[in-house]
Design a protein around this motif. Structure first.
Motif, short mmCIF file in Angstrom:
data_model
loop_
_atom_site.label_atom_id
_atom_site.label_comp_id
_atom_site.label_asym_id
_atom_site.label_seq_id
_atom_site.Cartn_x
_atom_site.Cartn_y
_atom_site.Cartn_z
N LEU A 384 -86.62 -49.48 -89.04
CA LEU A 384 -85.16 -49.47 -89.02
C LEU A 384 -84.60 -50.88 -88.82
N GLY A 385 -85.29 -51.71 -88.04
CA GLY A 385 -84.83 -53.09 -87.86
C GLY A 385 -84.86 -53.87 -89.15
N ASP A 389 -81.55 -55.35 -91.10
CA ASP A 389 -81.42 -56.75 -91.48
C ASP A 389 -81.00 -56.88 -92.94
N SER A 390 -81.58 -56.08 -93.81
CA SER A 390 -81.23 -56.13 -95.23
C SER A 390 -79.80 -55.68 -95.46
N VAL A 391 -79.37 -54.65 -94.74
CA VAL A 391 -77.99 -54.17 -94.89
C VAL A 391 -77.00 -55.24 -94.45
N VAL A 392 -77.26 -55.88 -93.32
CA VAL A 392 -76.36 -56.93 -92.83
C VAL A 392 -76.36 -58.12 -93.78
N ALA A 393 -77.52 -58.47 -94.32
CA ALA A 393 -77.59 -59.60 -95.25
C ALA A 393 -76.85 -59.32 -96.54
N SER A 394 -76.85 -58.08 -96.99
CA SER A 394 -76.19 -57.74 -98.25
C SER A 394 -74.67 -57.65 -98.10
N SER A 395 -74.20 -57.17 -96.97
CA SER A 395 -72.77 -56.96 -96.79
C SER A 395 -72.09 -58.02 -95.93
N GLY A 396 -72.85 -58.81 -95.20
CA GLY A 396 -72.27 -59.86 -94.37
C GLY A 396 -72.12 -59.41 -92.92
N LEU A 397 -72.24 -60.37 -92.02
CA LEU A 397 -72.15 -60.06 -90.59
C LEU A 397 -70.75 -59.60 -90.20
N SER A 398 -69.72 -60.15 -90.82
CA SER A 398 -68.35 -59.80 -90.45
C SER A 398 -68.06 -58.33 -90.74
N GLU A 399 -68.60 -57.80 -91.83
CA GLU A 399 -68.36 -56.40 -92.18
C GLU A 399 -69.03 -55.46 -91.17
N GLU A 418 -82.21 -52.70 -79.06
CA GLU A 418 -82.50 -52.95 -80.48
C GLU A 418 -81.27 -53.48 -81.21
N THR A 419 -80.08 -53.01 -80.86
CA THR A 419 -78.86 -53.54 -81.46
C THR A 419 -78.66 -54.99 -81.06
N LEU A 420 -79.03 -55.32 -79.84
CA LEU A 420 -78.94 -56.71 -79.39
C LEU A 420 -79.88 -57.61 -80.19
N LYS A 421 -81.08 -57.14 -80.47
CA LYS A 421 -82.00 -57.92 -81.31
C LYS A 421 -81.45 -58.08 -82.73
N LEU A 422 -80.83 -57.03 -83.26
CA LEU A 422 -80.22 -57.12 -84.59
C LEU A 422 -79.13 -58.18 -84.62
N LEU A 423 -78.29 -58.22 -83.60
CA LEU A 423 -77.23 -59.22 -83.56
C LEU A 423 -77.79 -60.64 -83.49
N ILE A 424 -78.85 -60.83 -82.73
CA ILE A 424 -79.45 -62.17 -82.63
C ILE A 424 -80.01 -62.60 -83.98
N ARG A 425 -80.72 -61.70 -84.65
CA ARG A 425 -81.27 -62.04 -85.98
C ARG A 425 -80.14 -62.30 -86.99
N GLU A 497 -80.40 -74.81 -77.06
CA GLU A 497 -81.19 -75.94 -77.55
C GLU A 497 -82.30 -75.51 -78.49
N SER A 498 -82.85 -74.32 -78.29
CA SER A 498 -83.96 -73.87 -79.12
C SER A 498 -83.53 -73.02 -80.31
N ALA A 499 -82.25 -72.70 -80.43
CA ALA A 499 -81.79 -71.83 -81.51
C ALA A 499 -81.82 -72.57 -82.85
N VAL A 500 -82.18 -71.84 -83.90
CA VAL A 500 -82.20 -72.36 -85.27
C VAL A 500 -81.29 -71.47 -86.11
N VAL A 501 -80.19 -72.02 -86.57
CA VAL A 501 -79.19 -71.24 -87.31
C VAL A 501 -78.96 -71.89 -88.67
N LYS A 502 -78.38 -71.10 -89.56
CA LYS A 502 -78.07 -71.58 -90.91
C LYS A 502 -76.59 -71.87 -91.09
#
Length: 864
Positions: A384-385, A389-399, A418-425, A497-502
């Motif tokens: 499910l995770g 991730d694929s659903v959020v990537a296809s529709s965008g985090l804002s949606e 698990e929702t917290l992990k999804l938000l971090i990813r 300091e350790s976060a890697v974002v796009k």
């Protein structure tokens, strides 16, 4: 001799290019190249002849003489370089195929290089699609050297311009045919092209051709790809003319105005397999009984239907269609009782979201809540995770932000984690920074998670805040960090300091203050208005000067009085006539209240102030002749119209710089204060922790002392009990010895007198019988008979009819009287036997008979 002395340089270029003598053609090519270099711009008349007659260049590239061909290709490069886009579009239809067939495979190295340079110039001046089509057509040539040289040109094009300019899909589709070619040079150039494309596309290129290769070819290519994987992402080496113009514009633009645009140009997204693949119609591949199987009561049928959907949808790109029914079935499957069905449905959603990309966004609201709700099952967290991730990537985090924030407040800890992990990813992978409202929502719920009871949830909340700070910046997150204690701030700082974002937040530039120069430039227009010819109608309305655009120097009093006329009555006190008792020259007494009606006064320009008549009595009826005359007779002061002076501007800039320095100093002091305050809080917390530890240790020591005192008292009580029992034991031993001595007249042996129960131990060891839970008669019998044999007579005595006849009859001990029951009732206190021993014998025989019966009964029970 006449032909040799003839001067061919006076002939037109068209004649010289088509001359039968190769030397004349060669010189014509050279002269044309030199003429192109001397042209001032692209509109020079020399380009017109070659632009309209593209056959000249075809002949130059296909020249039969290799020396003349070399100069002809060089002339074509000069024509393209200085002729511009028009030279490119008019000549490429006639030159690309000859360059592929005759220029690239030439025996002369310079001709090869010039031909390749011409192809690169064609792409630089316009676009790559026409050039790419002709090059791919050269891959079907029968001559291997032409195919190999074409592959070399393709590799050079991709290396120079990249896959953003040159479309990679046609070249990728042609690779299987190239690797199946019989010539080894062709296969080697094909490998070079594959490696070059891998530099740009990485693993995204494989779905288009990888399955058509043989396993050996795949292994060889993997070995070549290993050397490229460690290299950094490639960049475009050569820019098109349009890109060069944009770069020149950026170089001329100030840096502060170009920050956002330059960042957008530098950050190029990676090419995905979705961009290269062809769309596939998945709905047509589904079995006809898909809906029926999904409605079946057997979980095996439902899983088989989902497996068929996953097999059909497992493609890089899916053609958009009517997926509403399919999504509804998958949403229902999220509530299925069988875990295998839910896992397969999650895999189907994963491939559908990746294949549809933006087209999947319209189905998001239907499938997102059931998937988040089913996260309560730990077995389904991974599939499910991945699907989420694929659903959020296809529709965008804002949606998806609303659903994610809502489920972060879920009562189930597993769903919340698990929702917290999804938000971090999602925060790590998103390329668009959240808005201010979304940032506020995320920070609010993450701050609440810092106080949760479970450590994993608290760490997750800190990681969310740290990742969000990496995207938005420390300044934007400062309001949300004020309520967080210092220990958690340090944890958030570590994640930051350790976060890697796009994504990076690109704040809008602050609005610049209004320019005072424009206001001062508008003011000199008033004198020009006075010079207009008579009879021209003045403007109906005079634009008012904003308060912020007023000059720094104060105007003269007369000018201010003259300019206050077109204003409303409410503005009169500003002209210096605010006192109610002040009198105007030539005016009547001032009334206590302004009772004159409101009049609409149309503002006029300065030249129309003189003929204004009196308006009557009161404040509005003062005479205006003198100020107007003064205004018309004397020119306006220059300081009022020219704006601030250079000295004032310099002083203003100096004050602004001083203000900035003070603001920075204030910020530094504030930061130091916050730092010291945080250190004080940390020391206080540390001191409180030490006091708490000390109190806990003192209480622990007191508890141990209490336990020790109790243990000592218990030990003393136990010791006294042992001593009392020992004394009682000694007393019993003495009583037993005394009783035995009284009965026998001789002391007991050491084996018998060791303890008070020695008689019973000896009798039990001699007879071998034990007392059991069924009856105590065995022990009674054995002890009674043994005691009779031990104490009632010697072994030489005989017994007749159960009565001892010889010797003196012995008195049995008291324990024997207790065992035999009624047999000892006739014994007196002196110990002399007065009982009937016959009766004792009968009782003994009866006991033996009972014992035998009980043994027989127990034997039968064991046999059963």
């Amino acid at each position: 001799m006449a032909d040799q002395e003839e001067d061919f340089s006076k002939l037109p270029f068209s004649d010289r290019f088509a001359h039968k003598n190769w030397k004349v053609r060669k010189e014509g090519y050279e002269d044309a190249a030199k003429a192109f270099e001397k042209t001032p711009d692209e509109s020079d008349p020399i380009f017109k002849e070659f632009t309209f007659d593209s056959a000249l260049w075809k002949g130059a590239v296909l020249d039969s003489n290799v020396a003349a061909q070399q100069e002809g290709v060089n002339a074509l490069c000069a024509f393209l370089k200085y002729g511009g886009p028009q030279a490119c579009t008019r000549s490429r239809n006639a030159t690309i195929t000859p360059l592929v067939e005759k220029g690239l495979p030439s025996v002369k190295v310079i001709t090869k290089q010039s031909s390749l340079e011409a192809l690169l110039l064609y792409v630089e001046l316009d676009k790559a699609d026409p050039i790419l089509d002709d090059l791919l057509a050269g891959l079907s040539n029968k001559q291997p050297k032409i195919v190999a040289s074409t592959l070399t040109a393709l590799t050079a094009l991709y290396h120079a311009y990249g896959v953003k300019i040159v479309e990679p899909k046609p070249a990728l589709k042609s690779l299987p045919k190239v690797f199946g070619h019989a010539d080894k040079n062709v296969r080697a150039e094909g490998s070079n092209l594959a490696v070059e494309l891998y530099r740009w596309l990485r693993e995204a290129m494989k779905p288009l051709f990888w399955e058509e290769l043989k396993p050996v070819q795949q292994q060889d290519l993997e070995k070549l790809f290993e050397g490229v994987k460690s290299q950094p992402p490639p960049k475009q080496d050569r820019l098109q003319r349009s890109q060069q113009a944009a770069a020149a514009k950026q170089a001329a633009t100030p840096k502060e105005e170009l920050d956002d645009e330059s960042q957008g140009v530098e950050e190029e997204e990676e090419v995905q397999a979705f961009d290269l693949a062809e769309p596939v119609d998945v709905l047509s591949k589904l079995p006809g009984n898909f809906q029926e199987n999904m409605a079946s009561a057997k979980w095996k049928d439902r899983k088989d239907a989902l497996d068929a959907l996953h097999e059909a949808a497992n493609t890089p790109r899916i053609k958009d269609g009517h997926f509403d029914d399919t999504i509804a079935v998958l949403a229902k499957s999220m509530k299925d009782a069988n875990v295998q069905v839910v896992i397969t449905a999650a895999h189907c959603l994963d491939v559908l979201a990746k294949g549809l990309q933006r087209s999947f966004a319209k189905h998001r609201s239907r499938i997102m809540p059931p998937m988040l709700e089913r996260l309560k099952d730990k077995k389904l967290a991974d599939p499910l995770g991945s699907a989420l991730d694929s659903v959020v990537a296809s529709s965008g985090l804002s949606e998806n932000m609303e659903d994610i924030v809502e489920f972060l407040k879920h009562k189930n800890p597993q769903v919340k984690a698990e929702t917290l992990k999804l938000l971090i990813r999602s925060l790590r992978n998103t390329r668009e920074a959240p808005s201010k409202e979304e940032t506020k929502s995320i920070a609010g719920v993450a701050t609440k998670l810092l106080t949760e009871s479970t450590e994993a949830t608290r760490n997750g909340g800190a990681e969310v805040l740290g990742t969000l700070m990496k995207i938005m910046g420390e300044r934007a997150m400062a309001p949300y960090m004020d309520t967080v204690d210092n220990i958690r701030k340090d944890k958030i700082k570590e994640y930051y300091e350790s976060a890697v974002v796009k994504a990076k937040d690109k704040p809008k530039p602050a609005p610049q203050p209004p320019k005072t120069v424009s206001a001062s430039q508008k003011r000199p227009a008033a004198p020009g208005a006075r010079k207009t010819a008579p009879g021209m109608k003045p403007p109906a309305k005079r634009p008012s000067t904003p308060q912020s655009e007023k000059p720094l120097t104060s105007p003269a009093p007369k000018a201010a009085t003259g300019k206050s006329i077109p204003s409303k009555l409410s503005g009169l006190p500003k002209s210096g006539l605010a006192g109610p008792k002040s009198r105007l020259p030539g005016a009547g007494p001032v009334p206590s209240k302004l009772t004159s009606p409101r009049r609409t006064i149309t503002p006029h320009s300065d030249e129309d102030l003189a003929p204004v008549p009196k308006l009557g009595r009161g404040l509005a009826g003062r005479p205006l002749g003198k100020p107007v005359a003064a205004a018309t007779s004397s020119p306006p002061p220059t300081t009022h119209q020219a704006g601030p002076s250079a000295a004032d501007i310099a002083k203003l800039e100096e004050l602004r710089a001083e203000k900035d320095r003070l603001a920075r100093s204030h910020e530094d002091l504030r930061a130091d204060k916050q730092k010291l305050t945080s250190q004080i809080h940390e020391l206080r917390n540390h001191n409180a922790q030490l006091i708490e530890d000390h109190t806990r240790d003192v209480l622990s020591i007191k508890a141990k002392e209490t336990q020790l005192v109790r243990a000592r008292s218990d030990a003393e009580a136990a010791e006294s009990t042992v001593q009392r029992l020992q004394r009682e034991n000694e007393r019993l031993k003495r009583e037993l010895n005394r009783a035995v001595r009284q009965s026998t007249g001789s002391p007991l042996s050491s084996a018998t007198a060791d303890d008070g129960m020695g008689i019973y131990r000896d009798s039990a060891s001699s007879n071998g019988t034990r007392y059991n839970q069924h009856s105590g008669i065995e022990r009674l019998n054995s002890s009674a008979s043994n005691r009779r044999s031990n104490y009632l007579g010697s072994p030489s005595e005989e017994k007749e009819n159960g009565v001892f006849t010889g010797g003196e009859k012995a008195q049995p001990p008291p324990s024997f009287r207790e065992d035999v029951g009624s047999g000892g009732e006739n014994v007196d206190e002196g110990g002399k036997p007065v009982e009937n021993w016959r009766r004792a014998t009968e009782v003994t025989n009866q006991l033996k008979a009972r014992i035998e019966q009980m043994k027989a009964k127990q034997g039968l029970q064991r046999q059963r």
